[in-house]
Every structure is written in C-alpha cells, then in structure tokens.
Scaffold this motif. Structure first.
Motif, mmCIF file in Angstrom:
data_model
loop_
_atom_site.group_PDB
_atom_site.id
_atom_site.type_symbol
_atom_site.label_atom_id
_atom_site.label_comp_id
_atom_site.label_asym_id
_atom_site.label_seq_id
_atom_site.Cartn_x
_atom_site.Cartn_y
_atom_site.Cartn_z
ATOM 1 N N CYS A 1 -58.444 -47.958 -1.076
ATOM 2 C CA CYS A 1 -58.254 -47.273 -2.357
ATOM 3 C C CYS A 1 -58.250 -45.783 -2.066
ATOM 4 C CB CYS A 1 -59.352 -47.628 -3.358
ATOM 5 S SG CYS A 1 -59.203 -46.709 -4.916
ATOM 6 N N CYS A 2 -57.094 -45.180 -2.254
ATOM 7 C CA CYS A 2 -56.925 -43.753 -1.999
ATOM 8 C C CYS A 2 -56.511 -43.073 -3.297
ATOM 9 C CB CYS A 2 -55.867 -43.521 -0.929
ATOM 10 S SG CYS A 2 -56.156 -44.435 0.595
ATOM 11 N N THR A 3 -56.826 -41.822 -3.427
ATOM 12 C CA THR A 3 -56.449 -41.110 -4.666
ATOM 13 C C THR A 3 -55.302 -40.142 -4.381
ATOM 14 O OG1 THR A 3 -58.253 -39.563 -4.196
ATOM 15 C CG2 THR A 3 -58.718 -41.311 -5.737
ATOM 16 N N PHE A 4 -54.028 -40.634 -4.639
ATOM 17 C CA PHE A 4 -53.693 -41.937 -5.213
ATOM 18 C C PHE A 4 -52.450 -42.454 -4.519
ATOM 19 C CE2 PHE A 4 -55.785 -39.518 -8.497
ATOM 20 C CZ PHE A 4 -56.767 -40.379 -8.923
ATOM 21 N N GLY A 5 -52.423 -43.780 -4.302
ATOM 22 C CA GLY A 5 -51.262 -44.387 -3.683
ATOM 23 C C GLY A 5 -50.410 -45.174 -4.651
ATOM 24 N N ASP A 6 -51.057 -45.778 -5.651
ATOM 25 C CA ASP A 6 -50.309 -46.562 -6.639
ATOM 26 C C ASP A 6 -51.122 -46.665 -7.916
ATOM 27 O OD1 ASP A 6 -52.304 -48.435 -6.112
ATOM 28 O OD2 ASP A 6 -51.017 -49.652 -4.816
ATOM 29 N N THR A 7 -50.612 -47.423 -8.879
ATOM 30 C CA THR A 7 -51.291 -47.519 -10.179
ATOM 31 C C THR A 7 -52.633 -48.231 -10.066
ATOM 32 O OG1 THR A 7 -50.055 -49.547 -10.651
ATOM 33 C CG2 THR A 7 -49.137 -47.504 -11.485
ATOM 34 N N THR A 8 -52.744 -49.159 -9.126
ATOM 35 C CA THR A 8 -54.029 -49.841 -8.957
ATOM 36 C C THR A 8 -55.103 -48.865 -8.499
ATOM 37 O OG1 THR A 8 -52.831 -51.843 -8.347
ATOM 38 C CG2 THR A 8 -55.185 -51.802 -7.868
ATOM 39 N N ASP A 9 -54.747 -47.935 -7.610
ATOM 40 C CA ASP A 9 -55.692 -46.892 -7.196
ATOM 41 C C ASP A 9 -56.170 -46.088 -8.399
ATOM 42 O OD1 ASP A 9 -55.499 -47.601 -4.558
ATOM 43 O OD2 ASP A 9 -54.158 -45.972 -3.986
ATOM 44 N N VAL A 10 -55.222 -45.777 -9.305
ATOM 45 C CA VAL A 10 -55.582 -45.008 -10.502
ATOM 46 C C VAL A 10 -56.556 -45.807 -11.365
ATOM 47 C CG1 VAL A 10 -54.701 -43.921 -12.600
ATOM 48 C CG2 VAL A 10 -53.396 -43.747 -10.463
ATOM 49 N N GLU A 11 -56.258 -47.111 -11.544
ATOM 50 C CA GLU A 11 -57.137 -47.954 -12.357
ATOM 51 C C GLU A 11 -58.533 -48.045 -11.739
ATOM 52 O OE1 GLU A 11 -55.128 -51.678 -12.783
ATOM 53 O OE2 GLU A 11 -53.359 -50.761 -13.697
ATOM 54 N N TRP A 12 -58.604 -48.256 -10.418
ATOM 55 C CA TRP A 12 -59.910 -48.329 -9.762
ATOM 56 C C TRP A 12 -60.661 -47.000 -9.846
ATOM 57 C CZ3 TRP A 12 -57.611 -51.262 -4.980
ATOM 58 C CH2 TRP A 12 -57.636 -52.642 -5.238
ATOM 59 N N PHE A 13 -59.927 -45.917 -9.714
ATOM 60 C CA PHE A 13 -60.525 -44.579 -9.815
ATOM 61 C C PHE A 13 -61.250 -44.413 -11.156
ATOM 62 C CE2 PHE A 13 -59.742 -40.223 -11.477
ATOM 63 C CZ PHE A 13 -60.535 -39.494 -10.601
ATOM 64 N N LYS A 14 -60.585 -44.862 -12.231
ATOM 65 C CA LYS A 14 -61.178 -44.719 -13.560
ATOM 66 C C LYS A 14 -62.269 -45.752 -13.809
ATOM 67 C CE LYS A 14 -56.922 -42.835 -15.624
ATOM 68 N NZ LYS A 14 -55.838 -43.051 -16.604
ATOM 69 N N GLU A 15 -62.013 -47.010 -13.457
ATOM 70 C CA GLU A 15 -62.957 -48.086 -13.762
ATOM 71 C C GLU A 15 -64.240 -47.994 -12.944
ATOM 72 O OE1 GLU A 15 -60.806 -51.690 -13.125
ATOM 73 O OE2 GLU A 15 -59.258 -51.210 -14.613
ATOM 74 N N HIS A 16 -64.156 -47.535 -11.689
ATOM 75 C CA HIS A 16 -65.325 -47.508 -10.802
ATOM 76 C C HIS A 16 -65.889 -46.103 -10.623
ATOM 77 C CE1 HIS A 16 -64.943 -51.747 -9.425
ATOM 78 N NE2 HIS A 16 -63.650 -51.553 -9.671
ATOM 79 N N ASN A 17 -65.349 -45.147 -11.406
ATOM 80 C CA ASN A 17 -65.856 -43.767 -11.377
ATOM 81 C C ASN A 17 -65.905 -43.235 -9.940
ATOM 82 O OD1 ASN A 17 -66.805 -41.417 -12.586
ATOM 83 N ND2 ASN A 17 -68.959 -42.034 -12.367
ATOM 84 N N LEU A 18 -64.791 -43.326 -9.250
ATOM 85 C CA LEU A 18 -64.713 -42.943 -7.844
ATOM 86 C C LEU A 18 -64.506 -41.441 -7.688
ATOM 87 C CD1 LEU A 18 -62.375 -45.827 -6.598
ATOM 88 C CD2 LEU A 18 -64.868 -45.694 -6.391
ATOM 89 N N ALA A 19 -64.758 -40.976 -6.477
ATOM 90 C CA ALA A 19 -64.523 -39.568 -6.161
ATOM 91 C C ALA A 19 -63.025 -39.280 -6.117
ATOM 92 C CB ALA A 19 -65.156 -39.238 -4.813
ATOM 93 N N LEU A 20 -62.670 -38.010 -6.221
ATOM 94 C CA LEU A 20 -61.276 -37.596 -6.146
ATOM 95 C C LEU A 20 -61.033 -36.867 -4.826
ATOM 96 C CD1 LEU A 20 -58.451 -37.130 -7.375
ATOM 97 C CD2 LEU A 20 -59.339 -35.009 -8.375
ATOM 98 N N ARG A 21 -60.107 -37.384 -4.043
ATOM 99 C CA ARG A 21 -59.682 -36.714 -2.811
ATOM 100 C C ARG A 21 -58.152 -36.669 -2.824
ATOM 101 N NH1 ARG A 21 -63.019 -35.685 1.243
ATOM 102 N NH2 ARG A 21 -61.330 -35.870 2.775
#
Length: 813
Positions: A270-290
């Motif tokens: 999960c990288c910020t951002f490679g695709d829409t799933t990355d975006v969804e995981w970023f929001k749902e799991h409150n991930l860091a932004l790189r």
C-alpha cells in the motif's frame, strides 16, 4: 410546365439553397411564436483541432430530427455552441504555436487561445453550413463567452450556497503531462504491457516475505502491507512490522478483505498512492502520507537518490538496483489495465492537493433515479448511465491547474482564509484582475488572495441547457425551453456530458435537463477501431467528402445506421446516396412531365392502381413517422426508400404510363392528382435526409402549388386513414405477383422487358382478385398485344404456390 435539366446540380445547387435558407431566415427560432417548442441541447464540439467524419455522422443524425419536428409544426430551438474553454484549447495552442502556458504571461496566453479558437470555430461553422444544417446561428454560444462564463460562475455560487460544493485537501486524480487534476469521468482504462516483479521484504524475525508489484518506483511511498484476514499463511504476521528493500522504512502488516488472495503472493504493497485501493486504505486505516511523485511527474526528495527522475526512469533504475542487490526473485511480463487521461492518454497519478469538489457520493441513488426519468433512445443506453453512477468512487473534482478556462468566482481572506464569493450582479469575474467589493465577513479584512485554478471544462459544458435558456439573465427563457426536449450525443460521453448535466440540473432545479436522450454510435475505421482526432485515423476529411460527393450523399450515409450502433465508414453507401439522388431526380422529372396543366382541385383516383399507391403511401407515412418519433432515423429512411424504389418507381410509375399515353381524360386527371400527392409526399419524407435536392425540386415545380416558401417548413405528410384499403392492397399484391411472373418469364428466356408478347392467357385462383382491372396498364408496361385463351404457347409458367398460371406466345422484336 417546369422542365428539369438532365442532371441535378450537386454542390453548386447546394450552396444556392444554403444561402437561400440563411437569407430568408427559414430556420430561425421564433420567441414570439405560439407553436409548441421543440428544444435541442446540441453538443458543442470541442475546439481541439479539425472535425472528422465521426462528428459528421452523429451531428447529422440529430439535424435530421430537428428538420422532422420543424415539419411537424414545432417551433424548433436548434442552437449551436463551441466548447472552447479549458484544456483541449490549451493543448491545441501548444501544438499549433509551440508554446506552453507557463512559458508566457497568463493573459497573453489566453489571448492566443481566443485567437486560435476563433479560427477553428469559423472552420467548424463553415463545415456545418456546407452540410446544410438547419441551425439558428443567432443562438450561437461559446463556452468561454461572457454569458457562458457568467452562467457557469452562477452555477458554482448556487451549488456552494446549497452545500453541494466543498474544498478539501485530498488525493486527487492527476495528469503529470497536462499538469492538472482530472475527474474520474476524464479517465479511461487502457491495456498496457508491464512487468510483475517479485521482491524480498524483510520481516521482524529476519525472514523474507515475497511481494509482487508492477510499480517498484513506489517503494519509497510504502505506508503498509496488506493481507486478507482469512489468508492462513499470513495470519500470524498481522500486526507485525516489515521493511521494504532499498529504503529505510518500517511499516505494519495489516488485514483487509479487499486483498485478492489469488493475485501475486497474496500480500500487497500500500503506497500513497498507486491506485484507488491505496486511496481507500489510506482513508479507512488512517495511514501516513508519503507522496513521492511531484506535480511534474518526477520523484521528489523522499525518493532519495532517485529524486528528479521521471516515473519511468525511476522504475527502470530501481529495478536495476533491486536486481543488483539480490532482492528480485522473479519477473514476468503481463498486460494489465492502467488509468489514463482521456485528453492525452498519459497515465494518471494520485496527488494530494487542496481541490474544489462537487458532492456526488452522498447522492448517488438520487442521481441514478434522475436518469430513470429520461427517455433513452435506444433504451439500453440507460443502463450505461446507471452502471456509471453505481460504480463511481469519487466526488467530482472541478479544480484545474490551467490558464484558459472559466475562473472560480472567489477569493480568500489573506488574514483568516475565509472564502469570499463574488456577488451575482458582478459576474463574470476574474479574481486575478478583479477585487471583491466587500470586506471579509469573518474578520473585516480588505486583503484578499485570488483563486488561481480554473473550473473543469465540464463544469461549464454541464450547464449547456441553462446557457441556452439564459438562466438568471435579464432575458431568461427557462420557462420556454427547459427542460429541453432532446439531448443528442455519442455513447462514450454518457459518463461525462450526460452525467454531469443531469447532476447539475438536479442540484440546481430538482429537474431533469431534457426529456429525451438520443445516443449515437461511432464511426469505425475498420476492425472495430473508432475514428478519433487523437488517432488521426479518418480515411477522409469531411470537407474532402463534400467536395467529392456533395453534401446530400454524405448525409445519406450518416442516416443509414441504427441508432446507438457503431458503423463502418463506407464510400459504397455514399455512392448509394448518389444513385438515390439521381433516381429521385428522374422520378420527379417524369412526374412533372405528366403534370402539365395540373390543378389541385382535380378529382381523385379512378383506378385500382391509384387507390393502391395511396394506401401504400399512407402506410409508409405512418411507419416512417413512428420510427422518427422514436429517433430511429435509419429505419425510417429504409421504410421511405423501400416505398420509393419498389412501389413508386418499379410499379406505380411504370403502370401509370398507360394512363398518360392512352387513358381517358377523366382517368388521366385522377392519376395526375394521385401522382402529384405521392411525388410531393415522397419529397417531404426525404427532405430531412436530402435537404438540398428536395428543396431544388420543390422550388422548380411544387412551390407553384403550395404556400410555403421552403419545403422544410411545409407540413410533414399526413397519413390519411381514408386512403387505407386493405382489400385493394391485397388485390394489387396479387396483380403485382402476376406482373412479376411475366417479368421473370422474359428473364428466363433471355429476353428484355421490352420484348413483345403476341398473346397471353392467364388463370388466377386467388379469391377476390380481378387481374383484368389492371390489364390495360400491365399490357402497356410489358408489351402485351392480346389477351387470348386459344393459342399454342411458346412458354408456360406458374407462381411458386401455383395460384397464378400463364401461357405466352412471344412476338417479334
């Protein structure tokens, strides 16, 4: 009596009638008329280069419908617009002038855009006029003109006040090539070759975990690794830490059901951002932004030694370094779908920016229901709209980091960052040049910062009904033409133009924008490949076709397709159009020759053939009208052609010759009356398709008997139910079967249709069929001298069902 030249005049004649229509104002929309309005929301073509035959295909189909409704007593509002604001025009300027918008001062670049777009628009208008379009050019609008800018900005203010618009820093779809954010509808899926790379990641206990990726350049953007919660091989690793190769990072292994256990190794970066799933995981799991990719499509400082490399360069170099360090355990080539910008086909990235959005996701069900209120032609196109709405994942991003577009009508308070909106009476505004005539309502400051972004092109194109209706203007005519009757458009922009227009209309007015949507197909260059500007794969330009064939044959080709279906470009069909034009010319020429001293007050039909042709004419009118009311212009044309070639030319004209050459005066007068009616109605039915030819023939003869200045404002043919006579139609079908049996007999004996028949006898077993009623005409048509029973035949024949039998004695040629 009018005498027609041997041949129709073609292109020179077309220009003559185009000038006539313009000078006489034949197609003007009359704002004071008491006729019912039929309003058309015509697509404003994008000013991004030259038009191709795909445009001619779909726009002519809509124009045919405009002509049909005008002849049916409607006050037709048929405007044209040109979509000249935004990215497409900028890219045209970049190509033609060799300059980039950021290379020169903003206002100077915009002036160049206006100059270039004006030249292109003049070419567009000239093309539509050369095709004989019945447009009211007084209603012309440009999406960058003052009224359009004002209404577009009014739309923004209205949606902002209603709470549909918000600004937020959020991952946004971004085109590094065009250097702007784009909406989901502005992207396309394109199959692209790539490479799956299997990489060794290091777990906390020192073991390796293999993860497959197509984008190793995003390793420095890694914020988590995900596995499926039911994947037993990784269940003990959930919550533990893992390190990627090459970069000094440590992230957590997390579980999420969106992981595809069958793809790769079942463990996903999960990288910020490679695709829409990355975006969804970023929001749902409150991930860091790189975020490692900048707005120029290059790697930034988080990428370490790969900084300033393009995405492609970074990918290649990182793969080399991974291989060198022994982190790659395997590679395999694949073909996979990638998201590209529909304007330039460059791969889309995801950039976190502060952007303006229109809220879509909270209202998807309501927006879907709006589509269900519209009549879609063909009906299955409604499902495309529904599918698009159901699969939307993003709100509509309307911010664009470009120069040439409609500005956001707002500023920001430099002290407290409050949004300062323009007042409606000041629209249109350019915040880069204009100042708000107010103080900040929050802190009282007079110091403001303008919004630099411009609105998405579709934010203006989505209010074409309101632009046409002059929504909110001093001369507002929303009550007259809104909702509009018809939106004609191609199926590929259901997800953009149709969708956005429906959204705006619902949010602004709680109303659908138009009652009917007529969806056209594409022109194919062959092997299913769509003709498009970007591919430059059109076999010929529209102007070249018109120069070679003239306009009406080209129009004929466009009308031959089924609504909503793609069709291959075909010079053969255009040639068929030329043949039809020649046949109509000759058929009407024959009609006029036999209408000398014609008087519309003459009595009607005297014989079975006249009564039969009126029956068939009435059926044809009814059928063609029903098709056109369902926007099935192709099926209507086929119906009209079948009647013209078959019943009228092959049979009625040929059978009626005896009446004119040998018939009694009262029978001649009756046949004249019928011939005039049928010939004129044929011209009127063909007139939406072949407007120049039909106008020329109308003016040469029929205008002497009719009140209208042009055939195109005459009444559509009336289906007179009094002419319906099924008994006569049945009897004539059998009589024509008898005619065909004789024709076939001559053909089988290698004789011409004009070869004499000395004697003929016949037997007919059909009940209620009396061939003798038409025997004079049949004898004249087929060169029969006598009808006798007692002779030795040279040839005998019977119909396939045995109901008709003939004996023939051939005459001498």
């Amino acid at each position: 009596m009018a005498k027609l030249p041997k041949y129709y005049g073609g292109k020179e004649t077309e220009k003559k009638w185009q000038n006539f229509w313009e000078e006489e104002g034949i197609f003007k929309y009359d704002e004071n008329s008491d006729k019912p309005v039929f309003s058309i929301d015509t697509p404003p073509p994008t000013v991004s280069g030259s038009l191709h035959i795909g445009h001619v295909f779909s726009y002519t189909q809509a124009e045919i419908i405009a002509r049909f409704y005008r002849m049916n007593g409607y006050n037709v509002f048929y405007p044209f617009g040109f979509d000249d604001n935004g990215l497409p025009t900028e890219r045209l300027v970049e190509r033609e002038k060799g300059i980039k918008p950021r290379d020169i001062e903003r206002e100077k670049f915009n002036d160049i855009c206006l100059e270039v777009s004006e030249n292109v628009e003049n070419d567009f208008k000239e093309l539509w006029q050369s095709l004989g379009f019945s447009t009211d050019w007084d209603q012309l609008y440009l999406t960058i003109d003052e009224r359009s800018r004002r209404i577009s900005q009014r739309s923004f203010l209205d949606l902002y006040e209603k709470g549909y618009i918000y600004k937020k820093e959020s991952p946004a779809l971004y085109c590094p090539n065009c250097k702007t954010t784009v909406a989901q509808a502005g992207t396309e899926s394109k199959t692209s070759p790539s490479k799956f790379v299997d990489l060794k990641f290091e777990l906390e206990n020192g073991d390796d975990l293999i993860i497959s990726t197509t984008r190793p350049e995003l390793l420095p953007a890694l914020v988590a690794v995900f596995v499926h919660p039911e994947d037993e091989k990784y269940s003990d690793l959930i919550g533990s830490k893992i390190n990627p190769p090459l970069f000094d990072l440590e992230v957590e292994i997390k579980a999420d059901p969106k992981v595809d256990m069958e793809k790769g190794t079942g463990a996903v970066m999960c990288c910020t951002f490679g695709d829409t799933t990355d975006v969804e995981w970023f929001k749902e799991h409150n991930l860091a932004l790189r975020q490692v990719i900048d707005e120029n499509g290059r790697m930034n400082g988080l990428a370490g030694k790969y900084e300033n490399l393009t995405i492609k360069e970074a990918r290649e170099q990182i793969i080399k370094d991974l291989d060198k360090e022994g982190y790659i355990t395997g590679t395999r080539k694949i073909e996979h779908p990638v998201n590209v910008h529909d304007r330039c086909e460059h791969e889309i990235e995801y950039i976190v920016k502060s952007q303006w959005f229109i809220n879509i996701m909270d209202h998807k069900e309501e927006i879907k229901k709006q589509g269900e209120k519209i009549n879609w032609y063909p009906e299955f196109m409604k499902q495309r709209y529904t599918n698009w709405v159901e699969n939307l994942k993003w709100d509509w991003c309307i911010s664009r980091q470009r120069y040439f577009g409609v500005p956001f009508p707002l500023w920001y308070c430099s002290d407290c960052e409050e949004v300062i909106l323009a007042d409606d009476e000041d629209l249109p505004v350019n915040p880069l040049k204009d100042e708000p005539n107010k103080t900040c309502p929050k802190c009282g400051s007079n110091d403001f910062v303008p919004e630099n972004d411009v609105l998405d092109t579709w934010a203006t194109s989505s209010v074409t009904p309101q632009i046409n209706a002059r929504w909110g203007e001093n001369d507002d005519r929303m009550e007259d033409i809104f909702p509009m009757n018809l939106r004609p458009q191609a199926h590929d922009i259901i997800r953009t133009w149709a969708f956005y227009t429906i959204v705006k209309s619902f949010y602004h007015h709680e109303e659908i924008p138009w009652k009917n949507a007529m969806i056209s197909g594409h022109v194919l260059a062959g092997k299913g490949s769509k003709i498009s500007k970007s591919k430059d794969n059109a076999p010929s330009s529209p102007q070249e076709l018109i120069d070679k064939y003239s306009a009406d044959p080209v129009r004929y080709w466009t009308a031959g397709a089924r609504l909503g279906r793609d069709a291959e470009y075909s010079t053969e069909v255009i040639e068929d159009g030329r043949k039809l034009i020649n046949k109509i010319w000759n058929a009407i020429k024959f009609s006029i020759m036999n209408l000398d001293d014609f008087d519309k007050k003459q009595e009607g039909p005297k014989n079975i053939i006249d009564k039969w042709i009126l029956h068939r004419l009435t059926e044809t009118i009814k059928k063609a009208t029903n098709y056109l009311e369902d926007y099935e212009f192709g099926l209507a044309l086929s119906t009209i052609e079948d009647f013209f070639w078959g019943e009228f030319c092959d049979n009625y004209i040929e059978l009626s010759k005896q009446v004119f050459f040998r018939g009694e005066e009262d029978e001649q007068l009756g046949t004249q009356k019928v011939l005039y009616r049928v010939a004129y109605d044929i011209l009127k039915m063909f007139s939406p398709y072949l407007p120049h030819l039909t106008e020329d023939l109308y003016q040469r003869f029929f205008s002497d008997f009719e009140d209208e200045i042009s055939i195109h404002i005459a009444d559509w043919p009336e289906a007179n139910e009094d002419c319906i006579n099924k008994e006569i139609n049945y009897e004539m079908e059998k009589i024509l079967e008898f005619v065909e049996l004789i024709r076939k007999s001559k053909s089988e004996n290698n004789l011409s249709l004009r070869h004499p028949i000395d004697k003929i006898s016949y037997e007919c077993d059909y009940e209620k069929v009396d061939i003798s009623k038409a025997m004079k005409q049949i004898s004249f048509l087929l060169w029969i001298d006598k009808v006798e029973d007692d002779f030795e035949p040279d040839y005998t024949a019977e119909s396939e069902n045995g109901k008709l039998r003939i004996k023939i004695k051939w005459g001498e040629k």
